[in-house]
Design an enzyme around this catalytic site. Structure first.
Site, short mmCIF file in Angstrom:
data_model
loop_
_atom_site.label_atom_id
_atom_site.label_comp_id
_atom_site.label_asym_id
_atom_site.label_seq_id
_atom_site.Cartn_x
_atom_site.Cartn_y
_atom_site.Cartn_z
N HIS A 91 -7.31 -6.02 1.40
CA HIS A 91 -6.11 -5.20 1.61
C HIS A 91 -5.31 -5.64 2.84
O HIS A 91 -4.36 -4.98 3.22
CB HIS A 91 -6.57 -3.74 1.79
CG HIS A 91 -5.51 -2.71 1.51
ND1 HIS A 91 -4.95 -2.52 0.27
CD2 HIS A 91 -4.90 -1.79 2.31
CE1 HIS A 91 -4.06 -1.54 0.31
NE2 HIS A 91 -4.00 -1.08 1.55
N SER A 118 0.84 -1.19 0.00
CA SER A 118 0.00 0.00 0.00
C SER A 118 0.88 1.26 0.00
O SER A 118 1.64 1.45 -0.94
CB SER A 118 -0.95 -0.05 1.20
OG SER A 118 -2.00 0.88 1.05
N ASP A 139 -10.23 -5.61 -2.66
CA ASP A 139 -9.58 -4.57 -1.87
C ASP A 139 -10.43 -3.29 -1.95
O ASP A 139 -10.62 -2.74 -3.04
CB ASP A 139 -8.18 -4.34 -2.46
CG ASP A 139 -7.35 -3.34 -1.69
OD1 ASP A 139 -7.93 -2.39 -1.10
OD2 ASP A 139 -6.12 -3.49 -1.71
#
Lengths: 278, 278
Positions: free
Chosen positions: A257, A148, A224
């Site tokens: 995620h 991320s 996600d």
């Protein structure tokens, strides 16, 4: 450097360490896994940069990397995601996506952040020096990955120092912060209105501006929640196609995620890195 | 049963669930990993009982079991370690080793604990029923493992129901609570002075009283700070030798009591279970 903890794990040692950082002007904590190795051996180093809200601890506890690092003979280093301490500036609203836990791997130029938020120099210069001094690390064989915001860090650092990092990969990275809300907050917050400075901290812009690596590996969960608004892997895909970078972008149905996603594909990434680290 | 969360992981689904327990009179939370499987298949179930201070979350986040459960086709269930809630009695000093987070896998007979602390019946009766109803579980193929207090739970439950649990193993178990400080607090606290009741919740005493399983696997870290005072695996070793139980006791140099230890040897335990689950 002070040892916070060491635990035997998968035949090696998982350590957590603390030091007074020259760059950030704060104490910084990081974790290092050293796999079993012969006395005097120098081992390749995989850098793992974490995402928003994380510290070194998230991947250390949930990343499931130690078995593979033990098998492949890799040192695994996980820095924190920002400076921390009572005198370190935070987001005015204490939001999760700016300030503490959200350093975005840049050297801030804007006050009140410029004093402590020097994560670019910390991760690319100061901490590698400390690792080389204190661990059996082969500085000529390093690679970098992240998740991320940390995927953003890994891509931008890898693209900026293609000779130093032999492999670059990411889990659900922010590929173009200049084009998404997280970046629209963080880039001006840390770097001001200097759009040229933004482009040095945006993987897609770096590629557009000529930065190159041979290959990239990116895994992205299709479930996600940040995919459509913040991550936009299709922007990286297009930039790599235009630039001739061999991007392996794997869209993973059903995955989100979280570290459940990361730990599932960690093995593929570490094997991919190990092949390139020799 | 209410779904708290589900995450894709290693090709399967890691879920966390909550239900109103008949036994404890409280809401109880537990985690279940269901590996990838064919429609209509019934899969063996591995029970994992956690140690003092833990919830379902510790092993779920740090146990590194999903990769193996996916490979071996095993459902993995992790219950909580005690009832919880505002009206649930706790240790008078809120110590970590009695009361909340420390149910010791017994049905308490002493007030104020008898009302809610029914972890034996919860883990051996109520929750297995719920799992059988809601997951693709083959109730004829179950096994049990645990850590520390949960190792005690796994050994005592496995020894009490040797036909139901096809494999029994433990990480750093409390093998003889009647003979160590943790047990000297918990057993009278939950069960009063009835030493016969204590013996049913003490693996070494159960074996002395005739309980039998074919084989046990126990890993124990030599650097475990609880080894000498609380765990005493030599007592289990002696009892198994006298009883003709095939105990594999592996003393692991350098390893402590943490999930770094557990996750290192989880693979060996799951493969050992899978062989016995068929």
């Amino acid at each position: 450097m002070e040892t916070v903890s060491t635990n035997a794990a998968h035949g090696g040692i998982q350590g957590v360490y603390k030091h007074a950082s020259r760059e950030t002007g704060t104490d910084m904590t990081f974790s290092v896994f050293v796999p079993p190795h012969a006395d005097g051996a120098k081992l390749p180093v995989v850098w793992y940069l974490s995402g928003l809200t994380c510290t070194h601890a998230n991947v250390t506890e949930k990343g499931e990397y130690r078995r593979l690092c033990a098998e492949l003979g890799l040192i695994f280093v996980a820095p924190d995601t920002s400076p921390r301490g009572e005198d370190v500036a935070d987001d005015v609203d204490k939001a999760y996506d700016f300030g503490l836990g959200a350093g975005f791997y840049v050297d801030a130029t804007q006050q009140p952040f410029a004093r402590h938020y020097r994560m670019w120099s910390y991760v690319t210069d100061e901490l590698p020096g400390l690792i080389a001094e204190n661990f059996p690390a082969d500085s000529d064989r390093q690679s970098i990955m992240g998740h991320s915001m940390g995927g953003h860090g890994a891509l931008t650092i890898g693209l900026t120092f293609p000779d130093r990092y032999k492999a670059v990969s990411a889990f659900a990275p922010i590929v173009a912060p200049s084009q998404v809300p997280w970046g629209h907050k963080a880039l001006p917050g840390y770097l001001g209105d200097d759009k040229a400075a933004w482009r040095k901290h945006d993987a897609v812009a770096l590629i557009e501006d000529g930065a190159r690596v041979d290959a990239l590996l990116v895994d992205q969960g299709e479930a996600d929640g940040f995919l459509a608004e913040q991550l936009k892997p299709q922007l990286l895909e297009a930039a790599c196609a235009r630039a001739g970078i061999d991007l392996t972008l794997r869209m993973q149905p059903g995955y989100d995620h979280s570290y459940y996603f990361i730990s599932t594909f960690m093995e593929d990434h570490l094997r991919w890195h190990a092949r390139r680290l020799g």
